[in-house]
Motif scaffolding. Sequence first.
Motif, mmCIF file in Angstrom:
data_model
loop_
_atom_site.group_PDB
_atom_site.id
_atom_site.type_symbol
_atom_site.label_atom_id
_atom_site.label_comp_id
_atom_site.label_asym_id
_atom_site.label_seq_id
_atom_site.Cartn_x
_atom_site.Cartn_y
_atom_site.Cartn_z
ATOM 1 N N HIS A 185 5.534 7.173 3.096
ATOM 2 C CA HIS A 185 5.388 5.961 2.294
ATOM 3 C C HIS A 185 5.688 4.736 3.146
ATOM 4 N N ARG A 194 0.833 -1.202 0.000
ATOM 5 C CA ARG A 194 0.000 0.000 0.000
ATOM 6 C C ARG A 194 0.865 1.248 0.000
ATOM 7 N N ASP A 195 0.239 2.392 -0.263
ATOM 8 C CA ASP A 195 1.009 3.609 -0.520
ATOM 9 C C ASP A 195 1.542 4.269 0.737
ATOM 10 N N ARG A 251 1.152 7.174 -7.271
ATOM 11 C CA ARG A 251 1.164 7.446 -5.833
ATOM 12 C C ARG A 251 1.665 8.844 -5.516
ATOM 13 N N PHE A 268 6.848 2.003 -3.056
ATOM 14 C CA PHE A 268 6.129 3.226 -3.450
ATOM 15 C C PHE A 268 6.568 3.690 -4.834
ATOM 16 N N ARG A 304 -1.505 10.656 -5.727
ATOM 17 C CA ARG A 304 -2.358 10.284 -4.594
ATOM 18 C C ARG A 304 -1.889 10.970 -3.313
#
Length: 423
Positions: A135, A91-92, A146, A140, A149
């Motif tokens: 991160h 995940r980011d 990302r 990442f 995001r």
Amino acid sequence: MKIYMVGGAVRDALLGLPVQDRDWVVVGATPEALSAQGFVPVGRDFPVFLHPHTREEYALARTERNTARGYRGFEVRAAPDVTLEQDLARRDLTINSIAAPARNTCAKGLFEPDFEDLTDPYGGQRDLRAKVLRHVTDAFREDPVRILRLARFAARFADFSIAPETLALMRDMVAHGEVDALVPERVWQELARGLMEAQPSRMFEVLRECGALRHLLPEVDKLWGVPQRAEYHPEIDTGIHLMMVLDMAAQLGAPLPVRFACLTHDLGKGTTPAEMLPRHIGHEERSARLLKGVCQRLRVPTECREIADVVAREHGNIHRSEGLGAAAVVRLLERCDAFRKPQRFADILLACECDARGRLGLAQSPYPQRPQLLQALAAAQSVATDQVAAEALAAGQSGPQIGQRVHQARVAAVEIWQGSCTL
């Protein structure tokens, strides 16, 4: 098989914010096992299922590895031996990498999270308390979306800072050309969502700080350092003014087309010849030309493109409309296509108000041009165009002559309205 709530739902619940979409991850299961329990498969690139009753998404725990630059290819592995920690690692941000175990609440297989037993291997709760965007792992860098995001989250959580090591990683990704490989649809998707956040200026400030803005929106990036006109606080350059305009649009609750128009209405100032500074003569037409390129490059939706084009061309005239006579007002309404699209015209005026109030000391100032032009439009709309057309036909006129008579009738109606305003 174990089920956990993950991602933004957990983050927002811990922050005391409303939870909009609940996402779940399933550990130790196979697609066949979920299908046997009535879950409906919907994922193409990786196994995602819809709950048979809530329709919420349940994804098998998975790992990902980038196989092409940008957002063009990932190798996904979803298997019963993929652990929760491995799934969270892909995940980011740490604040999005917290999991809450699910409790089965009834025979229908409905689930609720247990926030007393969180799994947080990457310090997400710590970063929530410290208000830091960080991160999770070096993975990442495998997904340059990302960067967008994170900038969007900065616009949503305006009081969060960016971890220095994360900002350094983003700059390194930009330097290695990762953002140049992004597909237009993903760029627009994230920009549009960022524009709708509470403080959209932060998204563009973050993109500029890491160097991504000059690759994604060079037309916007060029506005920093460009002086404003003398009467508009020259100590605040055009880039800073643009950020103030965007935040005013958020403050006024403007819809996406208005916010996009606010972002792009002054693009031409970034290419103003030196001899035209600081008045920016002709920047409206330059803005419209640059806007066309941006819209084609990012595949901007038609509604956003059309409103932005009118605002770019006409915002100066709308600002000056208080001093216009009736004929000039009607011509302005016609150029804005206000008679055919009155709601769009209302949005155009809202964008112009954001521009006028997005300046030092003017945030609370009235913008009389907006209600006045709406009243002028109402006065012009009161003309019975069918009756005018019938009279023209009876006089042997047709085509453009009928249009001219309608125009003149609208001018007369606006003139009467203007006279009533001065009584």
